[in-house]
Design a protein around this motif. Structure first.
Motif, PDB file in Angstrom:
ATOM      1  N   TRP A   8     -20.040 -35.140   3.354  1.00 14.78           N
ATOM      2  CA  TRP A   8     -21.581 -36.208   4.189  1.00 14.78           C
ATOM      3  C   TRP A   8     -22.719 -35.978   3.765  1.00 14.78           C
ATOM      4  CZ3 TRP A   8     -19.677 -34.334  10.057  1.00 14.78           C
ATOM      5  CH2 TRP A   8     -18.423 -35.403  10.143  1.00 14.78           C
ATOM      6  N   PHE A   9     -23.139 -34.999   2.936  1.00 17.79           N
ATOM      7  CA  PHE A   9     -24.212 -34.032   2.237  1.00 17.79           C
ATOM      8  C   PHE A   9     -24.445 -34.960   1.025  1.00 17.79           C
ATOM      9  CE2 PHE A   9     -27.248 -31.214   0.102  1.00 17.79           C
ATOM     10  CZ  PHE A   9     -28.078 -31.312   0.156  1.00 17.79           C
ATOM     11  N   PHE A  10     -23.572 -35.232  -0.127  1.00 17.83           N
ATOM     12  CA  PHE A  10     -22.793 -35.851  -1.121  1.00 17.83           C
ATOM     13  C   PHE A  10     -23.595 -37.061  -0.794  1.00 17.83           C
ATOM     14  CE2 PHE A  10     -20.610 -38.423  -4.459  1.00 17.83           C
ATOM     15  CZ  PHE A  10     -21.321 -37.203  -5.079  1.00 17.83           C
ATOM     16  N   VAL A  14     -26.453 -38.741  -2.486  1.00 18.28           N
ATOM     17  CA  VAL A  14     -26.559 -39.227  -3.457  1.00 18.28           C
ATOM     18  C   VAL A  14     -26.358 -40.175  -4.057  1.00 18.28           C
ATOM     19  CG1 VAL A  14     -24.710 -39.964  -5.708  1.00 18.28           C
ATOM     20  CG2 VAL A  14     -25.594 -36.902  -4.509  1.00 18.28           C
ATOM     21  N   ARG A  15     -25.825 -40.911  -2.331  1.00 16.64           N
ATOM     22  CA  ARG A  15     -25.628 -42.791  -1.958  1.00 16.64           C
ATOM     23  C   ARG A  15     -26.656 -42.670  -1.653  1.00 16.64           C
ATOM     24  NH1 ARG A  15     -20.978 -46.106  -1.483  1.00 16.64           N
ATOM     25  NH2 ARG A  15     -21.210 -47.787  -0.768  1.00 16.64           N
ATOM     26  N   PHE A  16     -27.350 -42.225  -0.516  1.00 18.76           N
ATOM     27  CA  PHE A  16     -28.491 -43.490   0.265  1.00 18.76           C
ATOM     28  C   PHE A  16     -29.807 -42.496  -0.534  1.00 18.76           C
ATOM     29  CE2 PHE A  16     -25.159 -43.092   3.464  1.00 18.76           C
ATOM     30  CZ  PHE A  16     -25.056 -44.851   3.732  1.00 18.76           C
ATOM     31  N   GLY A  17     -29.477 -41.206  -1.245  1.00 16.34           N
ATOM     32  CA  GLY A  17     -30.698 -40.821  -1.816  1.00 16.34           C
ATOM     33  C   GLY A  17     -32.113 -39.938  -0.748  1.00 16.34           C
ATOM     34  N   LEU A  18     -30.936 -39.775  -0.165  1.00 13.79           N
ATOM     35  CA  LEU A  18     -32.150 -39.057   1.011  1.00 13.79           C
ATOM     36  C   LEU A  18     -32.565 -37.510   0.321  1.00 13.79           C
ATOM     37  CD1 LEU A  18     -29.973 -39.345   4.099  1.00 13.79           C
ATOM     38  CD2 LEU A  18     -32.019 -40.284   3.343  1.00 13.79           C
ATOM     39  N   ARG A  19     -33.461 -36.871   0.328  1.00 11.02           N
ATOM     40  CA  ARG A  19     -33.742 -35.561   0.074  1.00 11.02           C
ATOM     41  C   ARG A  19     -33.047 -35.048   1.148  1.00 11.02           C
ATOM     42  NH1 ARG A  19     -40.320 -36.243  -0.125  1.00 11.02           N
ATOM     43  NH2 ARG A  19     -39.600 -36.857   2.545  1.00 11.02           N
ATOM     44  N   ALA A  25     -32.525 -33.455   9.018  1.00 11.23           N
ATOM     45  CA  ALA A  25     -33.322 -34.370  10.252  1.00 11.23           C
ATOM     46  C   ALA A  25     -32.940 -35.156  10.774  1.00 11.23           C
ATOM     47  CB  ALA A  25     -34.339 -34.229   9.705  1.00 11.23           C
ATOM     48  N   LEU A  26     -31.945 -36.048  10.233  1.00 15.47           N
ATOM     49  CA  LEU A  26     -31.426 -36.974  10.859  1.00 15.47           C
ATOM     50  C   LEU A  26     -30.799 -36.615  12.424  1.00 15.47           C
ATOM     51  CD1 LEU A  26     -29.624 -39.192   7.993  1.00 15.47           C
ATOM     52  CD2 LEU A  26     -31.478 -39.512   8.719  1.00 15.47           C
ATOM     53  N   SER A  27     -30.668 -38.013  13.332  1.00 14.02           N
ATOM     54  CA  SER A  27     -29.913 -37.433  14.129  1.00 14.02           C
ATOM     55  C   SER A  27     -28.644 -38.010  13.720  1.00 14.02           C
ATOM     56  CB  SER A  27     -30.710 -38.541  15.697  1.00 14.02           C
ATOM     57  OG  SER A  27     -30.219 -39.544  15.256  1.00 14.02           O
ATOM     58  N   LEU A  28     -27.509 -38.003  14.648  1.00 13.39           N
ATOM     59  CA  LEU A  28     -25.848 -38.884  14.873  1.00 13.39           C
ATOM     60  C   LEU A  28     -26.365 -40.369  14.908  1.00 13.39           C
ATOM     61  CD1 LEU A  28     -23.189 -38.345  14.647  1.00 13.39           C
ATOM     62  CD2 LEU A  28     -23.254 -37.459  17.203  1.00 13.39           C
ATOM     63  N   SER A  29     -26.896 -40.743  15.333  1.00 16.98           N
ATOM     64  CA  SER A  29     -26.905 -42.179  15.428  1.00 16.98           C
ATOM     65  C   SER A  29     -27.670 -42.988  13.936  1.00 16.98           C
ATOM     66  CB  SER A  29     -27.718 -43.422  17.168  1.00 16.98           C
ATOM     67  OG  SER A  29     -29.400 -42.350  17.197  1.00 16.98           O
ATOM     68  N   GLU A  30     -28.230 -41.708  14.074  1.00 17.93           N
ATOM     69  CA  GLU A  30     -28.996 -42.432  11.939  1.00 17.93           C
ATOM     70  C   GLU A  30     -28.255 -42.185  11.125  1.00 17.93           C
ATOM     71  OE1 GLU A  30     -34.302 -41.726  12.555  1.00 17.93           O
ATOM     72  OE2 GLU A  30     -32.217 -39.804  12.196  1.00 17.93           O
TER      73      GLU A  30
END
Length: 77
Positions: A8-10, A14-19, A25-30
């Protein structure tokens, strides 16, 4: 970190470009909303006929001895 979290971290980084800090910091619904964008709406698994066609075209066999397989002895062991 479990294999699921690593995957999930990958995807998040990588896929979504998140830091990394934004991923954590994302919530489960996000997170679920992001994941829902990976497959097109209404995507369905392939039909049985398509799977059969792919199996015929790309069989899970290899000529001779497949690397990593275990050979049975003549007594079945």
């Amino acid at each position: 970190m479990s294999a699921h979290w690593q995957a999930w971290f990958f995807i998040g980084v990588v896929r979504f470009g998140l830091r990394p800090r934004d991923f954590w910091a994302l919530s489960l619904s996000e997170w679920q909303a992001l994941l829902s964008q990976m497959d097109p709406p209404g995507a369905r698994p392939p039909a049985r006929a398509e799977l059969d066609r792919l199996r015929a075209e790309f069989p899970d066999t290899c000529p001779g001895t497949c690397p990593g397989t275990i050979k049975e002895t003549s007594d079945g062991r």
